[in-house]
Design a protein around this motif. Structure first.
Motif, short mmCIF file in Angstrom:
data_model
loop_
_atom_site.label_atom_id
_atom_site.label_comp_id
_atom_site.label_asym_id
_atom_site.label_seq_id
_atom_site.Cartn_x
_atom_site.Cartn_y
_atom_site.Cartn_z
N LYS A 129 0.75 -1.15 0.29
CA LYS A 129 -0.18 0.31 -0.61
C LYS A 129 0.88 1.00 -0.05
O LYS A 129 1.49 1.11 1.16
CB LYS A 129 -0.81 -0.09 1.01
N LEU A 130 0.65 1.99 -0.82
CA LEU A 130 1.46 3.09 -1.03
C LEU A 130 0.68 4.38 -1.19
O LEU A 130 -0.37 4.10 -1.57
CB LEU A 130 2.15 3.32 -2.44
N ALA A 131 1.12 5.34 0.07
CA ALA A 131 0.03 6.58 0.08
C ALA A 131 1.29 7.82 -0.15
O ALA A 131 2.64 7.81 -0.40
CB ALA A 131 -0.22 6.89 1.26
N ARG A 132 0.86 9.03 -1.02
CA ARG A 132 1.26 9.90 -1.19
C ARG A 132 1.88 10.66 -0.21
O ARG A 132 1.95 10.45 0.92
CB ARG A 132 0.50 11.61 -2.17
N ALA A 133 3.42 11.03 -0.48
CA ALA A 133 3.66 11.41 0.90
C ALA A 133 3.54 12.85 1.50
O ALA A 133 3.58 13.43 0.32
CB ALA A 133 5.88 12.00 0.11
N THR A 134 3.75 13.54 2.11
CA THR A 134 3.28 14.86 2.24
C THR A 134 4.11 15.30 3.28
O THR A 134 5.18 14.99 3.65
CB THR A 134 1.73 14.86 3.49
N GLY A 135 3.97 16.85 3.31
CA GLY A 135 5.05 17.67 4.15
C GLY A 135 5.14 17.12 5.73
O GLY A 135 7.08 17.32 6.18
N SER A 190 7.75 19.56 -7.46
CA SER A 190 7.80 19.17 -9.08
C SER A 190 8.88 17.40 -8.65
O SER A 190 8.82 16.51 -9.30
CB SER A 190 9.41 19.85 -9.65
N VAL A 191 8.67 16.84 -7.49
CA VAL A 191 9.29 15.87 -6.93
C VAL A 191 7.74 15.01 -6.20
O VAL A 191 7.18 15.32 -5.46
CB VAL A 191 10.30 15.56 -5.78
N HIS A 192 8.07 13.41 -7.02
CA HIS A 192 6.29 13.38 -6.79
C HIS A 192 7.31 11.90 -5.44
O HIS A 192 7.46 11.25 -6.70
CB HIS A 192 5.21 13.26 -8.30
N LEU A 193 6.30 12.19 -4.82
CA LEU A 193 6.67 10.91 -3.77
C LEU A 193 5.77 10.03 -3.49
O LEU A 193 4.81 10.37 -2.96
CB LEU A 193 7.98 11.08 -2.50
N MET A 197 8.57 14.31 5.34
CA MET A 197 9.74 14.35 5.01
C MET A 197 11.10 14.29 5.74
O MET A 197 12.19 14.03 5.17
CB MET A 197 9.71 16.01 4.64
N ALA A 198 10.62 14.64 7.09
CA ALA A 198 11.84 14.26 7.92
C ALA A 198 12.27 12.79 7.76
O ALA A 198 13.73 12.46 8.26
CB ALA A 198 11.07 15.79 9.29
N GLU A 199 11.10 11.66 8.30
CA GLU A 199 11.05 10.69 8.03
C GLU A 199 11.37 9.74 6.99
O GLU A 199 12.44 9.12 6.44
CB GLU A 199 10.11 10.81 8.47
N ILE A 200 10.78 10.63 5.19
CA ILE A 200 12.02 10.40 4.06
C ILE A 200 13.44 10.61 4.35
O ILE A 200 13.98 10.32 3.42
CB ILE A 200 10.57 11.20 3.08
N ILE A 247 8.95 3.62 7.77
CA ILE A 247 8.69 3.63 6.60
C ILE A 247 9.06 2.84 5.97
O ILE A 247 10.70 2.61 6.66
CB ILE A 247 9.02 5.44 5.81
N PHE A 248 8.82 1.96 5.63
CA PHE A 248 9.62 0.74 5.14
C PHE A 248 10.32 1.10 3.36
O PHE A 248 11.22 -0.35 3.44
CB PHE A 248 9.31 0.00 5.63
N ALA A 249 9.17 1.88 2.58
CA ALA A 249 9.58 1.68 1.48
C ALA A 249 8.83 2.96 0.88
O ALA A 249 7.85 4.15 1.28
CB ALA A 249 8.81 0.71 0.40
N THR A 250 9.69 3.91 -0.21
CA THR A 250 9.29 4.85 -0.82
C THR A 250 9.52 4.64 -2.13
O THR A 250 10.19 4.16 -2.88
CB THR A 250 10.83 5.82 -0.36
#
Length: 151
Positions: free
Chosen positions: A3-9, A33-36, A12-15, A47-50
């Motif tokens: 299950k993937l979810a759009r990253a939010t602000g 411009s970066v879609h995560l 960001m620190a954890e990503i 987080i275990f995947a990006t």
């Protein structure tokens, strides 16, 4: 299927920490411009995947980036799923060509259909992206290995 979810602000620190451990580029992660996308462990919530991409100005080229899997979850197809997901989202946004930098994971990217490409061609197609700008400014571009495939 993960299950993937759009990253939010707030992610960001954890990503940044997750991608830093994976030794992936952090430049521009918080840019529009970066879609995560991220996947979190349902039990512990970490987080275990990006996965993600950044588009060229004309939208025809996508720089696949931030594809990472926690080492404890590798070798079961998650990376392939992440790569496919990013490319599908890039196609939906109008991209026709995917590019990426990888010095270490060439065999993996070949499984996804990528072939070696000229670094200059990638830099020309995606000159406006954060990663290309960073690599150009720091002199790292000449040490990078570029890969490409049609979408």
């Amino acid at each position: 299927m993960i299950k993937l979810a759009r990253a939010t602000g707030t992610d960001m620190a954890e990503i940044s920490e997750f991608l830093g451990i994976a030794d992936l580029t952090l430049s521009g992660l918080d840019s529009a411009s970066v879609h995560l996308w991220i996947s979190r462990d349902e039990t512990e919530g970490h987080i275990f995947a990006t996965t993600g991409y950044e588009s060229s100005v004309d939208g025809e080229h996508a720089l696949i980036r931030s594809v990472a899997v926690d080492p404890a979850r590798r070798k079961v197809g998650i990376g392939l799923e992440l790569a496919q997901f990013a490319m599908e989202r890039a196609v939906e946004a109008g991209a026709k060509q995917a590019w990426l930098f990888s010095r270490r994971s060439g065999p993996f990217w070949q499984k996804v259909g990528f072939t070696l490409a000229a670094t200059k061609d990638l830099a020309d197609a995606l000159a406006s992206t954060h990663q290309v700008q960073l690599f150009t400014e720091t002199g790292q571009l000449g040490r990078e290995v570029a890969w490409s495939r049609q979408l």
